[in-house]
Design an enzyme around this catalytic site. Structure first.
Site, short mmCIF file in Angstrom:
data_model
loop_
_atom_site.label_atom_id
_atom_site.label_comp_id
_atom_site.label_asym_id
_atom_site.label_seq_id
_atom_site.Cartn_x
_atom_site.Cartn_y
_atom_site.Cartn_z
N SER A 50 0.86 -1.19 0.00
CA SER A 50 0.00 0.00 0.00
C SER A 50 0.90 1.25 0.00
CB SER A 50 -0.88 0.00 1.25
OG SER A 50 -0.05 0.14 2.40
N ASP A 83 -0.84 -1.59 -4.12
CA ASP A 83 -2.22 -1.68 -3.66
C ASP A 83 -2.80 -0.26 -3.54
OD1 ASP A 83 -4.47 -2.98 -2.64
OD2 ASP A 83 -3.74 -2.93 -0.56
N HIS A 84 -4.00 -0.06 -4.07
CA HIS A 84 -4.72 1.22 -3.96
C HIS A 84 -3.87 2.45 -4.33
CE1 HIS A 84 -8.43 -0.41 -2.38
NE2 HIS A 84 -7.70 -1.24 -1.67
N ASP A 105 -6.67 3.09 -8.25
CA ASP A 105 -8.00 3.09 -7.63
C ASP A 105 -8.67 4.43 -7.87
OD1 ASP A 105 -10.26 2.97 -6.15
OD2 ASP A 105 -9.31 2.42 -4.26
N GLU A 142 -10.60 -0.11 -10.35
CA GLU A 142 -11.70 -0.44 -9.43
C GLU A 142 -12.95 0.33 -9.82
OE1 GLU A 142 -11.14 -0.94 -5.21
OE2 GLU A 142 -12.98 0.17 -4.76
N HIS A 198 -12.60 -2.98 3.97
CA HIS A 198 -11.29 -3.25 4.56
C HIS A 198 -11.39 -3.40 6.07
CE1 HIS A 198 -9.58 -1.14 0.82
NE2 HIS A 198 -9.30 -2.42 0.72
N SER A 235 -10.47 -10.59 3.86
CA SER A 235 -10.08 -11.32 5.07
C SER A 235 -11.28 -12.01 5.67
CB SER A 235 -9.46 -10.35 6.09
OG SER A 235 -8.09 -10.15 5.76
N THR A 278 -5.82 -7.95 6.61
CA THR A 278 -6.22 -8.01 8.02
C THR A 278 -5.93 -9.36 8.67
OG1 THR A 278 -7.92 -6.33 7.66
CG2 THR A 278 -8.25 -7.81 9.53
P1 13P Z 1 -8.72 -6.94 4.30
O1 13P Z 1 -8.73 -5.76 5.21
O2 13P Z 1 -10.04 -7.66 4.31
O3 13P Z 1 -7.60 -7.87 4.56
O4 13P Z 1 -8.55 -6.39 2.79
C1 13P Z 1 -7.29 -6.05 2.30
C2 13P Z 1 -7.37 -5.35 0.98
O5 13P Z 1 -8.39 -5.32 0.30
C3 13P Z 1 -6.15 -4.66 0.53
O6 13P Z 1 -6.35 -3.96 -0.67
O1 G3H Z 2 -6.07 -1.24 1.62
C1 G3H Z 2 -5.95 -1.72 2.72
C2 G3H Z 2 -4.79 -2.51 3.15
O2 G3H Z 2 -5.15 -3.25 4.28
C3 G3H Z 2 -3.55 -1.65 3.41
O3 G3H Z 2 -3.67 -0.97 4.60
O4 G3H Z 2 -2.95 1.39 4.10
O5 G3H Z 2 -2.85 0.46 6.44
O6 G3H Z 2 -1.23 -0.33 4.70
P1 G3H Z 2 -2.61 0.23 4.99
ZN ZN Z 3 -8.25 -3.10 -0.91
#
Ligand code: 13P
Ligand code: G3H
Ligand code: ZN
Length: 349
Positions: A50, A83-84, A105, A142, A198, A235, A278
């Protein structure tokens, strides 16, 4: 050691009918545990960072860490994914640092709080996809905003989540709009919204079809069968990990995640990438708490890390097996980025 692109990996997953877990990483111990699990069951893996992970560990550290993991486990195809990503700069800087895939995203504006318009999302995602494909990297887009169908709200505890209350249709991806979005952006994979969110506090009861809309995934898949779907917020928040944490001083209120059998249903409906963070956090934290509670005189961090890594490894192994990714790795030979770029340029992907 060359990493694999998301596109190649998910094409393989679609061809062979399995799902690939995408585990978030921030540090060496998570990387070691995830890769040990992948190697033990011969599974390919997506490790994703992330924006928070990138500022926590630093791009140089993440890049070298993942290269080291690839060197330690040469038989495991590893995709390193952003991620994102919230804008072009985040996505392009990730690629420059060796990521083979990025998520743009655009369901939220760059602040990662304000739900974006469809046109904003199409524009920014198409721009990132065009640029990433020039160098062979993959792009996940997304459509639809992640959030709870029970409360209309996104989780508050991480760096990406809509602010305010949203309606049911904002929280569920529209299949016709999904087809339009994919055609106009050229993304390699599409994250959809189906009632997951999330964090740990996804559902106040074991989810049924009212609050976890797996049927919507099947409808999207029927409309765009060739598109790789991505499930965020996947999760399972297992009871045994809630119990482990709470038995050792934790105070997590009872909560429910996405049951693994629902993810298996999703994989049967075209879900190819399954995002899990998570559960990994809970696995490690549960063991940290246990060691702290049972051995209060302990001060060697390794004594905390070793059982935490073992708990995470067991969790990852289970997900590789349940999603059908186990046994798939040794067949896959990563295609270099330059070759992927050529395929995009020729229009053969
Ligand atoms: P969780 O919080 O359900 O693990 O999702 C993680 C996620 O979507 C990261 O992009
Ligand atoms: O997108 C959600 C993931 O769990 C990443 O979380 O931004 O705290 O690293 P974070
Ligand atoms: Zn996510």
């Amino acid at each position: 050691m060359s990493l694999i692109t998301l596109r190649q990996l998910l094409d393989d997953a679609a061809e062979h009918g399995y799902g690939v877990p995408a585990f978030n990483i921030n540090d060496m111990e998570q990387g070691l545990a995830i890769l040990r699990a992948a190697a033990a069951v011969d599974a390919p893996v997506i490790v994703q960072a992330s924006r928070g992970a990138r500022s926590y560990a630093g791009d140089v550290m993440l890049r070298h860490m993942v290269q080291a993991l690839a060197e330690m486990h040469p038989s495991v195809p590893i995709c390193l994914h952003q991620d994102h990503g919230n804008n072009e700069a985040t996505c392009l800087s990730a690629i420059r640092h060796g990521f083979t895939s990025v998520m743009m995203d655009g369901s939220l504006e760059a602040d990662m709080k304000t739900p974006a318009s469809f046109e904003y999302n199409v524009d920014i995602t198409a721009r990132v996809a065009q640029t990433a494909h020039w160098v062979g990297a993959s792009v996940e887009g997304e459509l639809g905003v992640l959030g709870s169908l029970e409360t209309g709200e996104a989780a508050k505890e991480d760096g990406s989540g809509a602010e305010g209350k949203l309606g049911r249709e904002d929280l569920l991806t529209n299949p016709d709009q999904a087809a339009d979005f994919v055609a106009r952006t050229g993304v390699d994979a599409l994250a959809i919204a189906c009632g997951t969110s999330h964090g740990a506090y996804k559902f106040s009861r074991r989810p049924d079809g009212e609050i976890l809309a797996m049927d919507r995934i099947a409808e999207i898949h029927a409309r765009i069968p060739g598109v790789h779907l991505v499930m965020h917020g996947s999760s399972s928040v297992p009871q045994y990990l809630q119990d482990l944490i709470n038995a050792h001083g934790g105070e997590m209120p009872q909560t429910y995640g996405v049951p693994v059998e629902e993810i298996e249903r999703g994989i049967a409906s075209g879900v190819r990438k399954v995002n899990i963070d998570t559960d990994c956090r809970m696995a490690m934290t549960g063991q940290f708490r246990k060691v702290a509670a049972e051995a209060p005189r302990e001060f060697d961090p390794r004594k905390f890390m070793i059982p935490a890594m073992a708990e995470l490894e067991a969790l990852c192994r289970d997900r590789f097996e349940r999603f059908g990714a186990a046994g798939q790795a040794s067949r896959i030979k990563p295609i270099p980025l330059d070759d992927m770029a050529e395929r995009y340029a020729k229009g053969t992907l």
